[in-house]
Design an enzyme around this catalytic site. Structure first.
Site, PDB file in Angstrom:
ATOM      1  N   SER B 167      34.857  57.364  40.690  1.00  0.00           N
ATOM      2  CA  SER B 167      33.526  56.799  40.881  1.00  0.00           C
ATOM      3  C   SER B 167      32.541  57.529  39.953  1.00  0.00           C
ATOM      4  CB  SER B 167      33.143  56.898  42.361  1.00  0.00           C
ATOM      5  OG  SER B 167      32.110  55.999  42.688  1.00  0.00           O
ATOM      6  N   ASP B 336      39.079  47.127  45.094  1.00  0.00           N
ATOM      7  CA  ASP B 336      37.713  47.608  44.824  1.00  0.00           C
ATOM      8  C   ASP B 336      36.824  46.426  44.425  1.00  0.00           C
ATOM      9  OD1 ASP B 336      35.412  49.005  43.955  1.00  0.00           O
ATOM     10  OD2 ASP B 336      36.630  50.670  43.205  1.00  0.00           O
ATOM     11  N   HIS B 366      36.839  50.314  47.396  1.00  0.00           N
ATOM     12  CA  HIS B 366      36.511  51.409  46.472  1.00  0.00           C
ATOM     13  C   HIS B 366      36.915  52.777  47.020  1.00  0.00           C
ATOM     14  CE1 HIS B 366      34.388  53.555  43.353  1.00  0.00           C
ATOM     15  NE2 HIS B 366      33.599  54.161  44.226  1.00  0.00           N
TER      16      HIS B 366
END
Lengths: 387, 387
Positions: B167, B336, B366
């Protein structure tokens, strides 16, 4: 009945302030009808409910050509252009010579219970003449449909040739088929499944909090003072993102700055940086809604949408729909990431018989049910609007 | 260097209040190092930057076994358990005998510039001893990486064996490879592409507004008074929905009510109805974050994440990465819907050579980059951590 109707400005909230009149009904002009007191599903009651509505065309002698079109969350009754100049939100589908041909069908669109386009809602006056505000009761999809059934009685429509709607309008169409199996010949449900999912509830909760946490909201009693525009605007932004596909947003806006604004320049801190185009776009969407919609109605209708569950208290979706006598026409938008096509497929499997799900091919996402509704025209002519 | 380091509580914001000491470094205990003044990409400057960090293992004689692990938006430096009892957020990946074996590698995790886990951020004191608050400048991913490069100098790490993150941590890992091609041997980028997309910016804008519209936020100068917990909580809800898949939310919660609460019973109005389970779950997620995170840091890091664009000012993504000398290891989570796998694929195509994108198979969305990171263990041992 005209003695109880009120004409108003097409598609305008001013309709509810219209004077009673005996003027003849005109296509696409807002009227209002009283439908009496309503006991509500979640408890509580409304002593005196009015529904605003517009009509197009003429009911035939045996009242067999009536069509009810149900709007979505922030939609209104102005589904087609009609008498005035203002375009309708489903002009591609409804009008003279259109698939729902207003020269052949008598089309009705009612504002949902709890709304702000003329039907009884939180901004309406209670019997004492004070806006309902925080005291407006919890209304569900089913409550609205029960009120609409009384409107149908008032209009002399025993059985709809078709009830159709997209998004939350589809939820009401589906409830019509479940609650009044003898009163719906065709049921058209676009871009929604049989119930609001956990994710749809979660996104709705965020929108509700955005409004309720705005100090101007004052628990719903803001009438006469500043309106909770910041909260309603934020709710709209959250919702609007979900109405559009990732591809649509990225294709249209990418990472570009808005005009001459530079999102990467802000010596005084990020709060002073220029906006990205997509931020400016969402600001614009927020401003537009705030200018035309009441925050309390947004809350009331969002709560109603969260309640959407055709199987609730009826032994599940399949049992709830086992007695439905309508012919169903389902459709989904292939890029929809709020009401996934799979949810329409699941609904189709729960319906009696073999019900295909038509696919609207759109890159835009959920809003394809508005922008690309014309794609369903030929199939709707073939299967539903055969006159 | 130990003269300038400060031990603290593992994974705690209290670290930044630790006293300077000469105590020996311990695995997984927060230290803080000054890295000097920083001119910032978007303008403005920070006169005196400190980065907090934790380490595990020992740097070898030729400083060739150092690994930098980058945390995500609300993450901290406590990537692995180490000396204390508190588990780390990537314990499945990092620790003795784990793929990133802390008996072989010297692992470093720094708190991002602008954060609230010990590095200089909006809640830090300025040179006059007043919290930065609204005056904290706009910091970007690149600013943070430049500060991290100075920390690497301080630690005696000329070249990282690997820089890895998921991320927003992946965004910083990628910038390391672009900004310091000679200092990164392996670059592992999980669950993020080469830039923040229009949709990611849009979702971030909603979160920023949720905080900035909270009256307790006071433009960022709320220290010493009530904190903008409602706004930060709403921001977290919006974000958390995007971190989880629709299927995950629907499978776990469906339309169930929370405990004995009934979402369909509210005679006094919808504001009094019971909660759906998914609402209660998001309330809990919001409460948890509010208890451990500073709203200003949430704003600062979200702004930094919006700035993520490895190609900005460098002629696009491909050119920006043409000179990168790292071996890249990319991975995405197949469910995701915030950082779509396609965005990792696009990044892979922009990289020199053939770079496969490994897929984490997770239903959760995610957050699979946290919960299912162990799936990458074998491939990471084979390709990156071969000692």
């Amino acid at each position: 009945m005209t003695l109880l109707d009120r004409p108003g400005v097409p598609g305008s909230a001013a309709a509810r302030r219209g004077e009673r009149t005996t003027a003849p009904r005109q296509d696409g002009v807002v009227l209002t009808a009283g439908v009496g007191a309503l006991q509500l599903e979640a408890g509580g009651a409304l002593p005196e409910v009015e529904l605003s509505y517009e009509t197009w065309g003429t009911l035939d002698a045996d009242a067999s050509n009536a069509v009810l079109i149900q709007h979505a969350l922030t939609g209104d009754t102005h589904v087609a252009q009609g008498h005035g100049a203002e375009p309708g939100w489903w002009d591609a589908l409804v009008g003279p010579g259109k698939p729902v041909d207003t020269e052949k069908y008598f089309v009705v669109a009612a504002n949902m219970l709890g709304g702000c386009y003329g039907s009884t809602g939180p901004s309406s006056l209670d019997p004492e003449g004070v806006p309902w505000g925080s005291r407006f009761p919890f209304v569900t999809i089913r409550d609205s449909v029960r009120a609409e059934a009384r409107l149908a009685d008032r209009l002399g429509v025993r059985r709809w040739h078709a009830v159709l709607g997209g998004s939350m309008g589809g939820a009401r169409a589906l409830e019509w088929a479940a609650m009044y199996p003898d009163r719906v010949r065709h049921c058209v449900v676009v871009a929604i499944g049989g119930y609001s999912t956990a994710e749809q509830i979660a996104l709705a909760q965020a929108q509700l909090l955005a409004i309720r946490q705005d100090p101007a909201y004052r628990g719903g009693d803001y009438y006469g003072g500043p309106e909770p525009v910041a909260g309603l605007g934020l709710a709209r932004r959250i919702a609007h993102i979900s109405y559009r596909s990732e591809a649509e947003l990225n294709f249209r806006f990418g990472r570009r700055g808005q005009g001459a604004e530079n999102p990467l320049e802000a010596p005084g801190g990020a709060a002073e940086r220029g906006r990205y185009q997509v931020e400016s776009y969402l600001d614009h969407q927020a401003d537009k809604l705030v200018g035309r919609f009441d925050a309390n109605s947004y809350v009331a209708l969002t709560e109603a949408l969260m309640s959407h569950d055709v199987g609730r208290g009826r032994g599940g979706m399949q049992r709830a729909l086992a007695g439905a006598r309508a012919e169903f026409f389902l459709a989904s938008v292939n890029s929809d990431r709020l009401y996934f096509p799979e949810q329409s497929d699941e609904l189709a499997r729960a319906l009696p018989g073999e019900v295909p799900v038509h696919s609207i091919d759109a890159k835009i996402g959920h809003d394809g049910f508005l922008t690309e509704i014309g794609q369903l025209g030929a199939e709707l002519r073939r299967r539903v609007f055969t006159l």
